[in-house]
Design an enzyme around this catalytic site. Structure first.
Site, short mmCIF file in Angstrom:
data_model
loop_
_atom_site.label_atom_id
_atom_site.label_comp_id
_atom_site.label_asym_id
_atom_site.label_seq_id
_atom_site.Cartn_x
_atom_site.Cartn_y
_atom_site.Cartn_z
N SER A 93 0.80 -1.22 0.00
CA SER A 93 0.00 0.00 0.00
C SER A 93 0.83 1.27 0.00
CB SER A 93 -0.94 0.01 1.21
OG SER A 93 -0.21 -0.08 2.41
N HIS A 98 -5.01 -3.20 -3.00
CA HIS A 98 -4.58 -2.24 -4.02
C HIS A 98 -4.39 -2.88 -5.40
CE1 HIS A 98 -4.14 0.97 -1.09
NE2 HIS A 98 -3.76 0.01 -0.27
N LYS A 114 -11.44 0.82 -2.40
CA LYS A 114 -10.38 1.49 -3.16
C LYS A 114 -10.81 1.54 -4.64
CE LYS A 114 -7.36 0.23 0.59
NZ LYS A 114 -7.70 1.37 1.45
C1 LIG Z 1 -3.30 -3.20 2.07
C2 LIG Z 1 -4.53 -2.75 2.80
N1 LIG Z 1 -5.28 -3.67 3.44
C3 LIG Z 1 -6.39 -3.33 4.10
C4 LIG Z 1 -6.81 -2.03 4.18
C5 LIG Z 1 -8.04 -1.69 4.94
O1 LIG Z 1 -9.09 -1.55 4.06
P1 LIG Z 1 -10.32 -0.58 4.38
O2 LIG Z 1 -9.88 0.79 4.03
O3 LIG Z 1 -11.41 -1.10 3.51
O4 LIG Z 1 -10.60 -0.73 5.84
C6 LIG Z 1 -6.07 -1.04 3.54
C7 LIG Z 1 -6.51 0.38 3.60
O5 LIG Z 1 -5.78 1.28 3.67
C8 LIG Z 1 -4.90 -1.41 2.84
O6 LIG Z 1 -4.15 -0.49 2.23
#
Ligand SMILES: Cc1ncc(COP(=O)(O)O)c(C=O)c1O
Length: 391
Positions: A181, A209, A240
């Site tokens: 991320s 992502h 996203k």
């Molecule tokens: C790699 C990753 N996993 C999980 C999440 C969490 O997802 P959510 O924003 O739907 O809570 C994010 C969010 O920033 C993320 O970047």
């Protein structure tokens, strides 16, 4: 202030002195390529709305139709009265997207990770976690109370050495982001799948992502590498590239059944709101039907990455829509972020604990809806930010 909270001013001052205090900036518009901040239009280079679907007419209609039929909120947890046939429809679509038998929708991606990992592993078990995994994976690992072994970022040899070295006879789980991320690079998924299969470990991946951005049909990194059916636990978010809200886990029928009973982030929370479900369902259609959005994201990301490199920035390896521009110290990243802001570009500095100390950065993200004019605007602003960093 109550005596028990007398420690707060000093805690805040310490964060401020270390350039680590975070503050909110309020935006008065949807996450399009341009947003209104303090009454001024800004170029948005920090949203995960990669395909521009948060404002796509079909996605908005999906949300509106769901509200009209099911109401504003689900009213209870999934196991009480919050499960709608709409949730099930979305789960079937997600299972198909990820080549899995079943899927389960959570209110957020964060909850999907912290809810699922403790079901996969517990005390006496071992989790092998990439050192740059997202905070929600880290928190899931902590909650599991399993032993956590962090392996060197995206390094299959380091992972295999760690797996071989473990003495535990308990379950062994490997967990990784597919697209990281904060860096934007891709995990070496084929090698990780081989290691998991060779050593009898369970592989769990986070496609937050990658979904919508990678793979011929936008199904994500698993599709990109042709590994459909070989990753037993696939987590992702609806928030996203799909432009909605929520998280999910796509997996086999037995694990899905167990998660419905045991995943606390699923059981002890109100079900995902109907509007988000309707929006996500419509977004899946758009991902399938409008591949040009994916192509545009990659073209925009390549161009932004090249622009930053030509200006002398150190740009991290990029495989999807995230362009990581390494700055170093938090104070310098703040200065670079402020320089962008002066040029009306909104891309806040990313600092610890989101990234390791000494690797503060600008995390720039592109959208399919950015046009040539937006990229020229980005270039002007990055050029101003470069002066600040160099000074
Ligand atoms: C790699 C990753 N996993 C999980 C999440 C969490 O997802 P959510 O924003 O739907 O809570 C994010 C969010 O920033 C993320 O970047």
């Amino acid at each position: 202030m109550s005596e028990g909270l007398a420690w707060l001013p000093q805690a805040l001052a310490e964060l401020r002195d270390a350039d680590l205090l975070r503050e909110l900036t309020y935006c008065a518009s949807s996450p399009g390529p341009e947003v209104s901040v303090d009454g001024e239009p800004h170029l948005l280079l920090a949203s995960n709305n990669y395909l521009g679907l948060a404002t796509h007419p079909a996605v908005l209609k999906g949300a509106h139709d769901a509200i009209d039929r099911y109401g504003a909120g689900a009213g209870a947890s999934r196991l009480v009265t919050g499960s709608l046939d709409l949730h099930r429809r979305l789960e079937e679509r997600l299972a198909a997207l990820k080549s899995s038998q079943d899927a389960l929708v959570f209110p957020t991606g964060y909850q999907a990770n912290v809810g699922t990992i403790p079901v996969l592993a517990g005390p006496g078990d071992t989790i092998f976690s990439d050192e740059l995994n997202h905070a929600s994976i880290i928190d899931g690992c902590r909650l599991s109370r399993a032993e956590v072994v962090r392996y060197r970022h995206a390094d299959p040899d380091a992972l295999e050495d760690a797996v071989r070295a473990t003495r535990s006879t308990g379950r062994r789980v490997i967990v990784t982001d597919t697209v990281f991320s904060m860096d934007g690079d891709l995990a070496p998924l084929p090698a990780l799948v081989d290691i998991a299969e060779r050593h009898g470990c369970t592989l769990m991946v986070d496609e937050a992502h990658a979904t919508g951005v990678l793979g011929p049909s936008g199904a994500g990194a698993i599709e990109h590498f042709g590994l459909g059916g070989r990753v037993p636990v696939v987590m992702g978010t609806l928030s996203k590239a799909l432009g909605a809200q929520g998280g999910y886990v796509a997996t086999n029928r037995e694990l899905a059944d167990l998660l419905r009973t045991r995943a606390r982030g699923f059981v002890f929370t109100t079900a995902l709101a109907p509007a988000a479900v309707g929006a996500a369902l419509a977004a899946l259609d758009v991902v399938r039907d409008e591949p040009w959005r994916r192509e545009r994201v990659h073209a925009n990301a390549s161009r932004l990455s090249e622009q930053a490199q030509e200006l002398g920035f150190r740009v991290l390896r990029r495989d999807a829509a995230v362009v990581g521009v390494l700055v170093g110290e938090a104070a310098d990243a703040l200065a670079a972020g402020a320089a962008l802001r002066a040029e009306r570009v909104w891309a806040p500095a990313i600092r610890p604990p989101s990234v390791p100390p000494g690797t503060s950065r600008l995390r720039l993200t592109v959208m399919a809806s950015h046009d040539d004019g937006h990229l020229e605007w980005a270039l002007r602003a990055l050029s101003a930010a470069r002066q600040t960093v160099a000074a």
